[in-house]
Design an enzyme around this catalytic site. Structure first.
Site, PDB file in Angstrom:
ATOM      1  N   HIS A 143       0.621  -1.283  -0.029  1.00 46.28           N
ATOM      2  CA  HIS A 143       0.381   0.165   0.237  1.00 46.28           C
ATOM      3  C   HIS A 143       0.893   1.342  -0.370  1.00 46.28           C
ATOM      4  CE1 HIS A 143      -3.429   2.693   1.191  1.00 46.28           C
ATOM      5  NE2 HIS A 143      -2.329   3.678   1.680  1.00 46.28           N
ATOM      6  N   GLU A 144       1.699   1.109   0.608  1.00 47.62           N
ATOM      7  CA  GLU A 144       2.911   2.549   0.849  1.00 47.62           C
ATOM      8  C   GLU A 144       3.293   2.959  -0.394  1.00 47.62           C
ATOM      9  OE1 GLU A 144       2.304   4.328   3.271  1.00 47.62           O
ATOM     10  OE2 GLU A 144       1.186   3.612   4.643  1.00 47.62           O
ATOM     11  N   HIS A 160       0.939   4.332  -2.926  1.00 49.19           N
ATOM     12  CA  HIS A 160       1.421   6.043  -2.730  1.00 49.19           C
ATOM     13  C   HIS A 160       2.899   6.354  -3.152  1.00 49.19           C
ATOM     14  CE1 HIS A 160      -1.794   6.423   0.372  1.00 49.19           C
ATOM     15  NE2 HIS A 160      -1.234   5.802   0.683  1.00 49.19           N
ATOM     16  N   GLU A 209      -6.067   7.207  -1.528  1.00 51.06           N
ATOM     17  CA  GLU A 209      -6.253   5.687  -0.644  1.00 51.06           C
ATOM     18  C   GLU A 209      -6.461   4.786  -1.608  1.00 51.06           C
ATOM     19  OE1 GLU A 209      -4.578   5.443   1.654  1.00 51.06           O
ATOM     20  OE2 GLU A 209      -3.448   7.328   2.489  1.00 51.06           O
ATOM     21  N   ASP A 255      -4.676   0.986  -2.080  1.00 48.58           N
ATOM     22  CA  ASP A 255      -5.322  -0.022  -2.143  1.00 48.58           C
ATOM     23  C   ASP A 255      -5.364  -0.866  -3.613  1.00 48.58           C
ATOM     24  OD1 ASP A 255      -5.562   0.003   0.731  1.00 48.58           O
ATOM     25  OD2 ASP A 255      -7.631   0.429   0.056  1.00 48.58           O
TER      26      ASP A 255
HETATM   27 ZN   LIG Z   1      -2.524   5.430   2.630  1.00 51.30          ZN
END
Ligand SMILES: [Zn+2]
Length: 460
Positions: free
Chosen positions: A84-85, A88, A149, A153
């Protein structure tokens, strides 16, 4: 990042750093678009912190708190947060977020990083950062939009899938984080605070999981050993050690051999940190014996480190190189270090242990030659220069000792201290004409850098 490395809560542990970077790089490599348009490089590191959190910094730096490593029950769970990071970073959310700020409201990068690190001192500090006056502003800037977000995901899910992880670990871990905090405290984990588990988010992830094939994945032993290290290093207070020992004793009672081996390994590391060297050695032997295949086969060699062989070898060397061991152990330790280095040439920790073993057994010329080659290959490792300085000191070569120390300070971001060291090097009685010329040139470069940095600060 040099500032972050200097932070006392940066978990400066070779085994943990190597594991996280191997693990993270495998995630990045599995997904062709992960490096994004900018072809970002990634660097993964751990922060000593009892709060469940992970965060991405600009430039592909991804941090995970020690507590989150410990809380993850398997590698798929750890992969779900890291992916997930990575998502980003891949989608350039951080760069875009900073770009969107009006110039006058733009928070300096250092403040963002410090805010992210500030929850380190326990629940009270976390409240201060996340709820205090100025803290609110920081928190708002660290929050991504809901679209961002969702995108992270989505990309994170694809990364996990491509890398062969069990994607159902994602929801399970997020929900377990949430329920764990209900039991133990009123505080939502920081990661969930910046990543609220809305029913919308869960539905999204669940829908993706339904489409993905079920996968059972066997974790490497290394994952469990790294968790044991994180548990010991996270809290070295007397109570912290008692809690860690209790957790390891509980692991010994579990069915899984990996868990048992990790329990012995954790107790070995605890004993080493308490300078109980004999106990440490016995526990490590038990950890190794637990994992030894009953067929009589030996550990596989080479670069596959997921069987824990590199971490076992490294802990064994740490025990043998610890202060208080008899000098007679020297030649045996040196032989063991040389073998470990040949077997795991990419392990930075073992490379330095090899150098330490050479120094300990008085092979100073060889240690200097080895370390000079290492600093040529690995230009960003202050610890190599520290060892080089130590070796020169043992040889009585003062000028070279302080030149090496200066380079260590440069790499740690302490340029003024480096200039001081060069001053000491110049005054040493054994400075040759060649040394003096080198010192002058380097000092000019560094002084120029100090001036530039001062100018930059003024302009801000
Ligand atoms: Zn996040």
């Amino acid at each position: 990042m040099r500032d972050v490395r200097r932070d006392r809560d940066f978990l400066d542990d070779d085994a943990i750093l190597e594991y996280l970077n191997n693990f993270g790089s495998a995630l990045v490599a599995a997904y062709p678009g992960a490096r994004g348009e900018t072809g970002a490089d990634f660097y993964f590191f751990a922060v000593r912190d009892p709060m469940l959190n992970a965060f991405a910094l600009p430039g592909g730096f991804i941090a995970v708190h020690s507590a989150l490593v410990i809380a993850a029950q398997n590698e798929s769970e750890l992969a779900s947060v890291l992916s997930h990071e990575i998502g980003h970073v891949t989608q350039r959310h951080i760069a875009r977020m900073i770009g969107q700020q009006k110039q006058d409201a733009l928070m300096p990068l250092a403040a963002l990083i410090l805010a992210a690190l500030a929850s380190k001192a326990g629940p009270d500090a976390a409240v201060g950062v996340f709820m205090g006056g100025q803290g609110l502003a920081i928190q708002r800037q660290l929050n991504f939009s809901r679209d961002a977000e969702r995108e992270a995901d989505r990309v994170g899910f694809q990364i996990m899938d491509a890398a062969g992880f069990d994607t159902s670990g994602m929801v399970a871990f997020f929900q377990r984080m949430q329920s764990a905090t209900k039991v133990y405290s009123d505080l939502t984990p920081p990661w969930l605070m910046s990543h609220p588990l809305s029913s919308e988010r869960i539905t999204d992830i669940r829908a993706r999981i339904r489409e993905a094939p079920f996968r059972q994945r066997v974790d490497g032993l290394e994952f469990h050993l790294v968790r044991a290290r994180a548990r010991v290093l996270q809290d070295e207070s007397a109570q912290g050690r008692i809690d860690a020992a209790a957790a390891f004793e509980a692991q010994l009672k579990l069915q899984s051999r990996q868990q048992q081996a990790a329990g012995h390994y954790g107790l070995a590391l605890l004993a080493l940190r308490k300078a109980e060297l004999a106990t440490a050695g016995e526990r490590l032997a038990k950890a190794r014996a637990t994992m030894k295949p009953t067929t009589g086969a030996v550990f596989s060699t080479g670069q596959s480190t997921s069987d824990g062989a590199a971490m076992f070898a490294s802990l064994s060397l740490d025990i043998k190189l610890a202060p208080g061991q008899p000098a007679t152990l020297g030649s045996q330790t040196l032989k063991e270090a040389e073998q470990a280095y040949q077997q795991f040439p990419l392990s930075r920790g073992i490379a330095r242990q090899y150098a330490q073993a050479m120094i300990a057994s008085g092979m100073l010329e060889q240690a200097v030659a080895f370390l000079r080659e290492e600093v040529r290959l690995y230009r960003e490792e202050p610890k190599l220069y520290d060892l080089l300085a130590k070796t020169y000191a043992a040889q009585g070569k003062q000028t070279l000792q302080h030149i090496a120390l200066a380079e260590s300070y440069v790499l740690s971001g302490a340029v003024p201290a480096a200039v001081d060291q060069l001053g000491i090097a110049r005054k040493a009685s054994d400075a040759s004409f060649y040394d003096l010329a080198l010192i002058d040139a380097r000092e000019r470069e560094l002084s120029e850098r100090v001036r530039e940095e001062k100018k930059e600060k003024k302009e801000k």
